[in-house]
Scaffold this motif. Structure first.
Motif, PDB file in Angstrom:
ATOM      1  N   ALA A  51       4.634  -1.722  -8.230  1.00 42.57           N
ATOM      2  CA  ALA A  51       5.114  -0.416  -7.758  1.00 42.57           C
ATOM      3  C   ALA A  51       6.585  -0.467  -7.360  1.00 42.57           C
ATOM      4  CB  ALA A  51       4.261   0.057  -6.580  1.00 42.57           C
ATOM      5  N   ILE A  52       7.010  -1.530  -6.680  1.00 43.38           N
ATOM      6  CA  ILE A  52       8.380  -1.616  -6.172  1.00 43.38           C
ATOM      7  C   ILE A  52       9.374  -1.931  -7.281  1.00 43.38           C
ATOM      8  CG2 ILE A  52       9.907  -2.930  -4.648  1.00 43.38           C
ATOM      9  CD1 ILE A  52       7.540  -3.215  -2.725  1.00 43.38           C
ATOM     10  N   THR A  53       9.042  -2.850  -8.158  1.00 36.41           N
ATOM     11  CA  THR A  53       9.967  -3.258  -9.216  1.00 36.41           C
ATOM     12  C   THR A  53       9.990  -2.276 -10.384  1.00 36.41           C
ATOM     13  OG1 THR A  53       8.264  -4.615 -10.303  1.00 36.41           O
ATOM     14  CG2 THR A  53       9.662  -5.683  -8.637  1.00 36.41           C
ATOM     15  N   ARG A  54       9.035  -1.338 -10.426  1.00 38.11           N
ATOM     16  CA  ARG A  54       8.916  -0.379 -11.532  1.00 38.11           C
ATOM     17  C   ARG A  54       8.692  -1.092 -12.860  1.00 38.11           C
ATOM     18  NH1 ARG A  54       6.850   2.984  -9.239  1.00 38.11           N
ATOM     19  NH2 ARG A  54       7.137   4.430 -10.976  1.00 38.11           N
ATOM     20  N   LEU A  55       8.139  -2.281 -12.789  1.00 30.38           N
ATOM     21  CA  LEU A  55       7.789  -3.013 -14.002  1.00 30.38           C
ATOM     22  C   LEU A  55       6.685  -2.261 -14.729  1.00 30.38           C
ATOM     23  CD1 LEU A  55       8.697  -5.785 -15.199  1.00 30.38           C
ATOM     24  CD2 LEU A  55       6.642  -6.764 -14.183  1.00 30.38           C
ATOM     25  N   GLU A  56       6.775  -2.224 -16.040  1.00 29.98           N
ATOM     26  CA  GLU A  56       5.808  -1.452 -16.817  1.00 29.98           C
ATOM     27  C   GLU A  56       4.402  -2.000 -16.643  1.00 29.98           C
ATOM     28  OE1 GLU A  56       5.170  -1.234 -21.433  1.00 29.98           O
ATOM     29  OE2 GLU A  56       6.801   0.137 -20.917  1.00 29.98           O
ATOM     30  N   PHE A  57       3.479  -1.103 -16.316  1.00 29.21           N
ATOM     31  CA  PHE A  57       2.086  -1.482 -16.103  1.00 29.21           C
ATOM     32  C   PHE A  57       1.297  -1.099 -17.350  1.00 29.21           C
ATOM     33  CE2 PHE A  57      -2.216  -1.134 -14.429  1.00 29.21           C
ATOM     34  CZ  PHE A  57      -2.290  -2.258 -13.622  1.00 29.21           C
ATOM     35  N   ASN A  58       0.828  -2.101 -18.088  1.00 30.94           N
ATOM     36  CA  ASN A  58       0.141  -1.853 -19.345  1.00 30.94           C
ATOM     37  C   ASN A  58      -1.076  -2.764 -19.463  1.00 30.94           C
ATOM     38  OD1 ASN A  58       1.334  -4.362 -19.902  1.00 30.94           O
ATOM     39  ND2 ASN A  58       3.112  -3.399 -20.853  1.00 30.94           N
ATOM     40  N   ILE A  59      -1.591  -2.893 -20.667  1.00 29.39           N
ATOM     41  CA  ILE A  59      -2.782  -3.707 -20.882  1.00 29.39           C
ATOM     42  C   ILE A  59      -2.550  -5.165 -20.492  1.00 29.39           C
ATOM     43  CG2 ILE A  59      -4.282  -4.670 -22.666  1.00 29.39           C
ATOM     44  CD1 ILE A  59      -5.093  -1.928 -21.908  1.00 29.39           C
ATOM     45  N   LEU A  69      -4.088  -9.877  -4.717  1.00 32.81           N
ATOM     46  CA  LEU A  69      -4.193  -8.720  -5.599  1.00 32.81           C
ATOM     47  C   LEU A  69      -3.368  -7.552  -5.079  1.00 32.81           C
ATOM     48  CD1 LEU A  69      -5.471  -7.247  -8.004  1.00 32.81           C
ATOM     49  CD2 LEU A  69      -7.431  -6.736  -6.547  1.00 32.81           C
ATOM     50  N   LEU A  70      -3.433  -7.316  -3.784  1.00 32.82           N
ATOM     51  CA  LEU A  70      -2.709  -6.189  -3.178  1.00 32.82           C
ATOM     52  C   LEU A  70      -1.203  -6.368  -3.314  1.00 32.82           C
ATOM     53  CD1 LEU A  70      -3.035  -3.583  -1.541  1.00 32.82           C
ATOM     54  CD2 LEU A  70      -2.928  -4.964   0.543  1.00 32.82           C
ATOM     55  N   LEU A  71      -0.713  -7.570  -3.061  1.00 30.75           N
ATOM     56  CA  LEU A  71       0.724  -7.814  -3.171  1.00 30.75           C
ATOM     57  C   LEU A  71       1.203  -7.711  -4.615  1.00 30.75           C
ATOM     58  CD1 LEU A  71       0.562  -8.589  -0.202  1.00 30.75           C
ATOM     59  CD2 LEU A  71       2.008 -10.558  -0.701  1.00 30.75           C
ATOM     60  N   THR A  72       0.362  -8.095  -5.550  1.00 32.52           N
ATOM     61  CA  THR A  72       0.739  -7.964  -6.958  1.00 32.52           C
ATOM     62  C   THR A  72       0.886  -6.503  -7.354  1.00 32.52           C
ATOM     63  OG1 THR A  72      -0.422 -10.025  -7.476  1.00 32.52           O
ATOM     64  CG2 THR A  72       0.106  -8.582  -9.314  1.00 32.52           C
ATOM     65  N   MET A  73      -0.031  -5.644  -6.896  1.00 29.46           N
ATOM     66  CA  MET A  73       0.083  -4.212  -7.175  1.00 29.46           C
ATOM     67  C   MET A  73       1.341  -3.641  -6.529  1.00 29.46           C
ATOM     68  SD  MET A  73      -2.402  -3.699  -9.148  1.00 29.46           S
ATOM     69  CE  MET A  73      -2.310  -1.918  -9.271  1.00 29.46           C
ATOM     70  N   VAL A 116       0.836  -1.204   0.000  1.00 26.79           N
ATOM     71  CA  VAL A 116       0.000   0.000   0.000  1.00 26.79           C
ATOM     72  C   VAL A 116       0.871   1.255   0.000  1.00 26.79           C
ATOM     73  CG1 VAL A 116      -1.694   1.323   1.324  1.00 26.79           C
ATOM     74  CG2 VAL A 116      -1.943  -1.154   1.108  1.00 26.79           C
ATOM     75  N   VAL A 117       1.909   1.266   0.842  1.00 24.46           N
ATOM     76  CA  VAL A 117       2.807   2.426   0.915  1.00 24.46           C
ATOM     77  C   VAL A 117       3.515   2.643  -0.421  1.00 24.46           C
ATOM     78  CG1 VAL A 117       4.890   3.342   2.011  1.00 24.46           C
ATOM     79  CG2 VAL A 117       3.133   2.230   3.402  1.00 24.46           C
ATOM     80  N   ALA A 118       3.991   1.563  -1.037  1.00 24.20           N
ATOM     81  CA  ALA A 118       4.682   1.680  -2.322  1.00 24.20           C
ATOM     82  C   ALA A 118       3.741   2.192  -3.404  1.00 24.20           C
ATOM     83  CB  ALA A 118       5.269   0.328  -2.722  1.00 24.20           C
ATOM     84  N   PHE A 119       2.502   1.709  -3.382  1.00 27.80           N
ATOM     85  CA  PHE A 119       1.536   2.148  -4.391  1.00 27.80           C
ATOM     86  C   PHE A 119       1.199   3.630  -4.226  1.00 27.80           C
ATOM     87  CE2 PHE A 119      -2.892   2.795  -5.743  1.00 27.80           C
ATOM     88  CZ  PHE A 119      -2.806   2.403  -7.070  1.00 27.80           C
ATOM     89  N   LEU A 120       1.054   4.095  -2.980  1.00 26.08           N
ATOM     90  CA  LEU A 120       0.679   5.481  -2.733  1.00 26.08           C
ATOM     91  C   LEU A 120       1.844   6.445  -2.936  1.00 26.08           C
ATOM     92  CD1 LEU A 120      -1.592   5.077   0.428  1.00 26.08           C
ATOM     93  CD2 LEU A 120      -2.304   5.369  -1.956  1.00 26.08           C
ATOM     94  N   THR A 121       3.067   6.002  -2.640  1.00 23.21           N
ATOM     95  CA  THR A 121       4.223   6.893  -2.731  1.00 23.21           C
ATOM     96  C   THR A 121       4.925   6.809  -4.093  1.00 23.21           C
ATOM     97  OG1 THR A 121       5.621   5.179  -1.710  1.00 23.21           O
ATOM     98  CG2 THR A 121       4.622   6.838  -0.255  1.00 23.21           C
ATOM     99  N   LEU A 122       5.177   5.607  -4.551  1.00 19.85           N
ATOM    100  CA  LEU A 122       5.890   5.435  -5.819  1.00 19.85           C
ATOM    101  C   LEU A 122       4.955   5.459  -7.017  1.00 19.85           C
ATOM    102  CD1 LEU A 122       8.342   2.560  -4.764  1.00 19.85           C
ATOM    103  CD2 LEU A 122       8.793   5.027  -4.807  1.00 19.85           C
ATOM    104  N   GLY A 123       3.734   4.941  -6.826  1.00 18.33           N
ATOM    105  CA  GLY A 123       2.813   4.836  -7.950  1.00 18.33           C
ATOM    106  C   GLY A 123       3.226   3.724  -8.897  1.00 18.33           C
ATOM    107  N   LEU A 124       2.544   3.627 -10.009  1.00 16.97           N
ATOM    108  CA  LEU A 124       2.827   2.609 -11.011  1.00 16.97           C
ATOM    109  C   LEU A 124       3.590   3.213 -12.179  1.00 16.97           C
ATOM    110  CD1 LEU A 124      -0.634   0.769 -11.084  1.00 16.97           C
ATOM    111  CD2 LEU A 124       1.429   0.085  -9.845  1.00 16.97           C
ATOM    112  N   ASN A 125       4.421   2.395 -12.780  1.00 15.63           N
ATOM    113  CA  ASN A 125       5.169   2.814 -13.967  1.00 15.63           C
ATOM    114  C   ASN A 125       4.307   2.526 -15.192  1.00 15.63           C
ATOM    115  OD1 ASN A 125       7.186   3.571 -15.783  1.00 15.63           O
ATOM    116  ND2 ASN A 125       8.135   1.538 -15.740  1.00 15.63           N
TER     117      ASN A 125
END
Length: 274
Positions: A183-191, A175-179, A34-43
Motif C-alpha cells: 500500500a505504501i510503496t504503490r507497488l503493483e499488486f497482481n497475481i 502478512l500485515l506488514l507485507t500488505m 492497516v491505516v495505509a491499506f484502508l486509506t491508500l488501498g492497493l495499486n
C-alpha cells in the motif's frame, strides 16, 4: 575438519532485552500498515483492475515518456500509466478498462499502435476484461484466506496454546506488514504478489516452527529457567541456520530484482521485504 559457521556455537545475544523497543515498533508498523491499506488501498495490476497492458520498446533506443503519457488525453482513453523498466528503451503502457467490452479494449490497442507509428515495437499486449479481473480477485483472495486458515489450524494443534498463539501472531504480523508495504510503496499488486504473500507465510511459518520446537525442548529440560532466557537460548541455538537461509534467499531475490525484469519485480521486492 574446519566448519564454516556464521554464528558461534556459544552465541548468547540477549534478544529479549530489545523487546521494550521491538514490541512498540512492531505495533506501530502494524497500525501504519492497516491505516495505509484502508486509506491508500492497493495499486491493483492489470490482472485485478482490468484494462490493457502494452510492453513497448523504442526503436531509437530511448523512449519518450512525456509523449506516451499524453496519449490518454490525445486518444481520449482516460488516464494512461507509463513506467520504464530495464533499459531506457523499454516501457509499459497501461490503459484503464474502457467502456464497451472487449471491442473497446482492442480499439484502444489499435489507437495506441496508430499513434506511436513505427517508432515503437510492441513486444507484449495483455487485455483483461472486468469479468476475468473480478474472478481473479475472488480466487486470489479465497486462496490466501484458505491457506492462512490451514496454517493457523496446523499451528493450533501442533503446539501448546501459548506457543500456538505466539506463532499465529508472528505469522499474521508478517502478512500485515507485507500488505502495508504494497500500500505504501504503490507497488503493483497482481497475481505474482499473491504468490509472494503465500511464500512469505510459508517462510515465516518454517522459521517460527524451528524456534518453537527448540523453545518446547528447553521448557521440558529446564523447568525453572526464566522464560526470557529460554527464548534467548532457543533463538541463539538456531541463529546460524537463520542467517544462512536468509542470506541465500536474499541473494536469489536480489538477482531477480536486477535481472528478472518488470513482470517479476513486485514478487521479488515483496519477498525481500517479507
Amino acid at each position: 575438519m574446519l566448519r564454516f559457521r556464521l554464528a558461534p556455537d556459544n552465541m548468547k545475544f540477549g534478544f529479549m532485552r530489545l523487546r521494550r523497543v521491538s514490541y512498540p515498533l512492531s505495533a506501530l508498523l502494524s497500525i501504519l500498515s492497516v491505516v495505509a491499506f484502508l486509506t491508500l488501498g492497493l495499486n491493483y495490476g492489470i490482472d485485478f483492475a482490468g484494462g490493457t497492458l502494452m510492453e513497448l520498446r523504442a526503436k531509437s533506443g530511448h523512449a519518450d515518456m512525456v509523449s506516451l503519457r499524453a496519449l490518454g488525453d490525445k486518444l481520449q482513453l482516460g488516464e494512461v500509466e507509463v513506467q520504464a523498466f530495464g533499459g531506457d528503451q523499454d516501457v509499459t503502457v497501461r490503459v484503464r478498462l474502457q467502456p464497451g467490452g472487449d471491442a473497446a479494449q482492442q480499439q484502444a490497442v489499435q489507437s495506441v499502435r496508430a499513434a506511436v507509428g513505427e517508432n515503437y515495437e510492441f513486444r507484449r499486449v495483455e487485455v483483461v476484461g472486468p469479468r476475468i479481473s473480478g474472478e481473479l480477485v475472488q480466487s486470489g483472495t479465497l486462496g490466501v484466506v484458505l491457506s492462512i486458515l490451514a496454517v493457523l489450524t496446523y499451528l493450533w494443534f501442533r503446539y501448546e496454546w501459548q506457543l500456538a498463539i505466539a506463532a499465529v501472531i508472528a505469522t499474521m504480523h508478517d502478512l500485515l506488514l507485507t500488505m502495508g508495504f504494497f500500500a505504501i510503496t504503490r507497488l503493483e499488486f497482481n497475481i505474482t504478489s499473491i504468490a509472494a504473500i503465500l511464500t512469505i507465510v510459508g517462510l515465516s511459518l518454517n522459521e517460527t516452527v524451528v524456534v518453537l520446537d527448540r523453545i518446547r525442548e528447553m521448557l521440558r529440560k529446564y523447568k525453572r529457567m526464566p522464560m526470557p532466557e529460554i527464548i534467548d537460548t532457543s533463538i541463539n541455538a538456531v541463529l546460524s541456520r537463520t542467517i544462512m537461509t536468509s542470506t541465500t534467499t536474499l541473494m536469489a531475490l536480489a538477482s531477480l530484482v536486477v535481472f528478472g525484469g518488470h513482470v517479476i519485480q513486485s514478487f521479488a521486492l515483496a519477498m525481500m521485504f517479507g
